[in-house]
Design an enzyme around this catalytic site. Structure first.
Site, PDB file in Angstrom:
ATOM      1  N   HIS A 308      41.454  33.304  34.035  1.00  0.00           N
ATOM      2  CA  HIS A 308      42.319  33.136  32.684  1.00  0.00           C
ATOM      3  C   HIS A 308      43.483  34.332  32.822  1.00  0.00           C
ATOM      4  CE1 HIS A 308      43.554  33.016  28.572  1.00  0.00           C
ATOM      5  NE2 HIS A 308      43.025  31.903  28.534  1.00  0.00           N
ATOM      6  N   ASP A 365      37.197  26.376  28.784  1.00  0.00           N
ATOM      7  CA  ASP A 365      36.981  24.746  29.027  1.00  0.00           C
ATOM      8  C   ASP A 365      35.637  24.592  29.810  1.00  0.00           C
ATOM      9  OD1 ASP A 365      39.278  23.963  28.113  1.00  0.00           O
ATOM     10  OD2 ASP A 365      40.383  24.859  29.512  1.00  0.00           O
TER      11      ASP A 365
HETATM   12  N1  ACO Z   1      39.302  29.283  41.546  1.00  0.00           N
HETATM   13  C1  ACO Z   1      39.467  29.975  42.585  1.00  0.00           C
HETATM   14  N2  ACO Z   1      40.410  31.035  42.467  1.00  0.00           N
HETATM   15  C2  ACO Z   1      41.155  31.498  41.478  1.00  0.00           C
HETATM   16  C3  ACO Z   1      40.770  30.856  40.351  1.00  0.00           C
HETATM   17  C4  ACO Z   1      39.863  29.542  40.327  1.00  0.00           C
HETATM   18  N3  ACO Z   1      39.536  28.904  39.043  1.00  0.00           N
HETATM   19  N4  ACO Z   1      41.544  31.012  39.390  1.00  0.00           N
HETATM   20  C5  ACO Z   1      42.466  32.172  39.838  1.00  0.00           C
HETATM   21  N5  ACO Z   1      41.775  32.165  41.225  1.00  0.00           N
HETATM   22  C6  ACO Z   1      42.466  33.161  42.235  1.00  0.00           C
HETATM   23  C7  ACO Z   1      43.806  32.959  42.819  1.00  0.00           C
HETATM   24  O1  ACO Z   1      43.935  32.171  43.813  1.00  0.00           O
HETATM   25  C8  ACO Z   1      44.581  34.276  42.976  1.00  0.00           C
HETATM   26  O2  ACO Z   1      43.800  34.771  44.115  1.00  0.00           O
HETATM   27  P1  ACO Z   1      44.836  35.723  45.090  1.00  0.00           P
HETATM   28  O3  ACO Z   1      44.882  36.914  44.407  1.00  0.00           O
HETATM   29  O4  ACO Z   1      43.903  35.921  46.412  1.00  0.00           O
HETATM   30  O5  ACO Z   1      46.118  34.991  45.407  1.00  0.00           O
HETATM   31  C9  ACO Z   1      43.849  35.111  41.835  1.00  0.00           C
HETATM   32  O6  ACO Z   1      42.502  34.533  41.484  1.00  0.00           O
HETATM   33  C10 ACO Z   1      44.638  35.092  40.494  1.00  0.00           C
HETATM   34  O7  ACO Z   1      44.986  33.956  40.157  1.00  0.00           O
HETATM   35  P2  ACO Z   1      46.397  33.429  39.467  1.00  0.00           P
HETATM   36  O8  ACO Z   1      46.482  31.987  39.811  1.00  0.00           O
HETATM   37  O9  ACO Z   1      47.474  34.530  39.905  1.00  0.00           O
HETATM   38  O10 ACO Z   1      46.170  33.837  37.894  1.00  0.00           O
HETATM   39  P3  ACO Z   1      46.841  33.087  36.878  1.00  0.00           P
HETATM   40  O11 ACO Z   1      46.929  34.037  35.614  1.00  0.00           O
HETATM   41  O12 ACO Z   1      48.215  32.817  37.224  1.00  0.00           O
HETATM   42  O13 ACO Z   1      46.296  31.788  36.549  1.00  0.00           O
HETATM   43  C11 ACO Z   1      44.586  30.183  35.687  1.00  0.00           C
HETATM   44  C12 ACO Z   1      45.113  31.603  35.412  1.00  0.00           C
HETATM   45  C13 ACO Z   1      45.739  29.164  35.662  1.00  0.00           C
HETATM   46  C14 ACO Z   1      43.856  29.946  34.379  1.00  0.00           C
HETATM   47  C15 ACO Z   1      43.959  30.208  36.877  1.00  0.00           C
HETATM   48  O14 ACO Z   1      42.710  31.100  36.897  1.00  0.00           O
HETATM   49  C16 ACO Z   1      43.375  28.853  37.294  1.00  0.00           C
HETATM   50  O15 ACO Z   1      43.994  27.970  37.708  1.00  0.00           O
HETATM   51  N6  ACO Z   1      42.164  28.673  36.661  1.00  0.00           N
HETATM   52  C17 ACO Z   1      41.556  27.069  36.945  1.00  0.00           C
HETATM   53  C18 ACO Z   1      42.034  26.263  35.825  1.00  0.00           C
HETATM   54  C19 ACO Z   1      41.782  26.358  34.587  1.00  0.00           C
HETATM   55  O16 ACO Z   1      40.428  26.562  34.355  1.00  0.00           O
HETATM   56  N7  ACO Z   1      42.500  26.546  33.430  1.00  0.00           N
HETATM   57  C20 ACO Z   1      41.979  26.464  32.036  1.00  0.00           C
HETATM   58  C21 ACO Z   1      42.453  28.102  31.551  1.00  0.00           C
HETATM   59  S1  ACO Z   1      41.905  28.188  29.973  1.00  0.00           S
HETATM   60  C22 ACO Z   1      43.116  27.580  28.884  1.00  0.00           C
HETATM   61  O17 ACO Z   1      44.244  27.363  29.314  1.00  0.00           O
HETATM   62  C23 ACO Z   1      42.717  26.560  27.915  1.00  0.00           C
END
Ligand code: ACO
Length: 432
Positions: A308, A365
């Site tokens: 998140h 979620d």
């Molecule tokens: N699985 C694997 N790796 C992940 C995940 C995941 N679900 N989420 C983040 N990461 C990793 C990224 O690859 C990144 O790694 P790095 O530092 O080596 O590059 C690091 O964790 C940070 O991730 P970001 O994408 O920079 O974080 P951001 O804050 O931009 O994204 C998000 C947040 C979109 C929720 C992300 O965690 C994600 O894609 N999660 C899966 C989708 C999801 O569950 N979305 C619902 C969110 S809740 C809502 O909106 C209701």
């Protein structure tokens, strides 16, 4: 505003920037006059570090997993309130007393029908149309069917005819879109049922087959909707504010919010989680394969339902939804292999340094889809459920933005242009 300032030195000049403090003690550097004073803008893709407004609706502390609506902890609200009570709180700032809640309940009944002409719309979507596209279209079209809802008579703040109607009608639109998608006759809202029972009844009652509304299901739905009701400046709420800042009225703004919610990185994640768990199940529970894929920097695959932008600990909503999942499945004697898979995945992720070091915990979620499945709600309706829950938050933010006369200007970010700056025009015959 505090008496403190931050100093910024650019090109040898030092500028004083005011510091703003939140009621909870968080501090922000106010850069609203930065361009004017320095000629510089700030660059913050994805708004990782940008406060877009000052708001009094929801308090979120992502380090400590705290979420409060109007100062009340969500765990207390989810335990003790019904959804429309929380909607009232978000919209007005106060929990309703008994009389106010009863009046609001009456509004939900009075406004539950949608204009019969709108029903023809459902017939003209293709059979596999996404319920989210239907929802967005229908909400936008309320603008024309209920023009009085969009007049300036009383649009800013609290419970208005427009907000009560929208809250009630969105539930009818959602249930009708489901009935149409399965080719069943529509079930109209009933005056004797409360908000959540009415929705479940419109979804599942069929001619000659009475539908028994389980109080446990109604209670679970109330909790889920409450837990989704607001989440400060998330993608869809920011969209509602941005669209609304152009001066467009409530319904088109909310319709845009539905579109923003649809994406798999936002509200679409609840359906994507179920698809992910089903894939792992069908792949002989090869957890390692999917965990490795998610960790591979060259693979865009992610474990949906983890991570998140603002929570760096367990999402407090996910904690409650996990409890609800167990309660529903155990009490109703429902066996769902996806719950076991979800728990095993959470366990493995919790022991994996990749996820632990990045603070990737289950989000709202991760478990919600399993509860919706237990209710009989199909996967393609999950994000619609999220929209029903989020609606009071969207409306409250739209209203709050309009009430803040001093800062209410059109949302219009800047950019750093990285394209070709200037070149001579090339006539067609000279182009290669
Ligand atoms: N699985 C694997 N790796 C992940 C995940 C995941 N679900 N989420 C983040 N990461 C990793 C990224 O690859 C990144 O790694 P790095 O530092 O080596 O590059 C690091 O964790 C940070 O991730 P970001 O994408 O920079 O974080 P951001 O804050 O931009 O994204 C998000 C947040 C979109 C929720 C992300 O965690 C994600 O894609 N999660 C899966 C989708 C999801 O569950 N979305 C619902 C969110 S809740 C809502 O909106 C209701």
């Amino acid at each position: 505003m505090t008496n403190q300032t931050a100093q910024l030195t650019v090109d040898g000049h030092t500028y004083e920037l005011p510091i703003v403090e939140s009621t909870a003690g968080e501090k922000a550097i106010d850069i609203r006059n930065l361009l004017h004073e320095t000629g510089y803008i700030t660059l913050d893709s994805g708004y990782m570090n940008t406060g877009s407004c000052e708001s009094g609706i929801t308090y979120l502390d992502g380090q400590n997993g705290i979420l409060r609506y109007r100062g009340y902890d969500i765990a207390d609200l989810a335990e003790n309130c019904v959804f429309i009570e929380v909607a009232y709180l978000l919209l007005t700032g106060e929990l309703p007393n008994e009389k106010e809640l009863n009046k609001f309940r009456e509004d939900m009944i009075r406004y539950a029908l949608i204009h019969e002409d709108m029903i023809h719309f459902f017939d003209h979507f293709p059979p596999n149309a996404s319920p989210m596209s239907i929802l967005s279209t229908m909400v936008g079209s309320l603008h024309d069917f209920y023009p009085e809802m969009d007049l300036d008579e009383d649009p800013y703040g609290g419970i208005t005819t427009a907000t009560a109607r929208l809250l009630s009608k969105i539930r009818t639109i959602a249930a009708f879109s489901y009935k149409k998608s399965i080719g069943h006759p529509l079930v109209y809202p009933r005056a004797d049922l409360n908000y959540c029972s009415n929705f479940l009844n419109m979804m599942f009652e069929r001619p000659n087959i009475p539908y028994t509304i389980e109080p446990l299901m109604t209670a679970a739905l109330n909790k889920l909707l409450i837990l989704h009701a607001d989440h400060e400046q998330n993608c869809s709420t920011s969209t509602v504010r941005l669209v609304g800042s152009s001066g467009v009225k409530l319904y088109p703004s909310i319709s845009a919010g539905v579109g923003a919610l649809w994406g798999p990185l936002h509200g679409g994640a609840n359906a994507a989680v179920i698809r992910m768990l089903e894939t792992i199940y069908a792949d002989e529970m090869n957890f390692d394969k999917y965990i490795q894929m998610a960790k591979d920097p060259n693979n865009p695959y992610r474990l949906t339902g983890f991570g998140h932008r603002v929570y760096k600990t367990y999402d407090p909503r996910a904690k409650i939804i996990k409890e609800v999942t167990h309660e529903i499945l155990e009490t109703m004697n429902i066996e769902d292999p996806l719950l076991d898979i979800a728990q095993e995945l959470e366990y493995r992720v919790g022991k994996d340094d990749y996820f632990v070091s990045r603070n990737l915990y289950p989000n709202v979620d991760f478990y919600s889809g399993i509860v919706y499945r237990a209710m009989g709600i199909p996967t393609n309706m999950f994000t619609v459920m999220f929209a029903l829950g989020r609606l009071p938050g969207w409306i409250s933010h739209w209203q709050e933005m309009h009430m803040d006369k001093e800062n209410n200007r059109i949302g219009r970010p800047r950019q750093i242009y990285q394209g070709v700056v200037k070149r001579p025009f090339v006539p067609m015959e000279e182009r290669r």
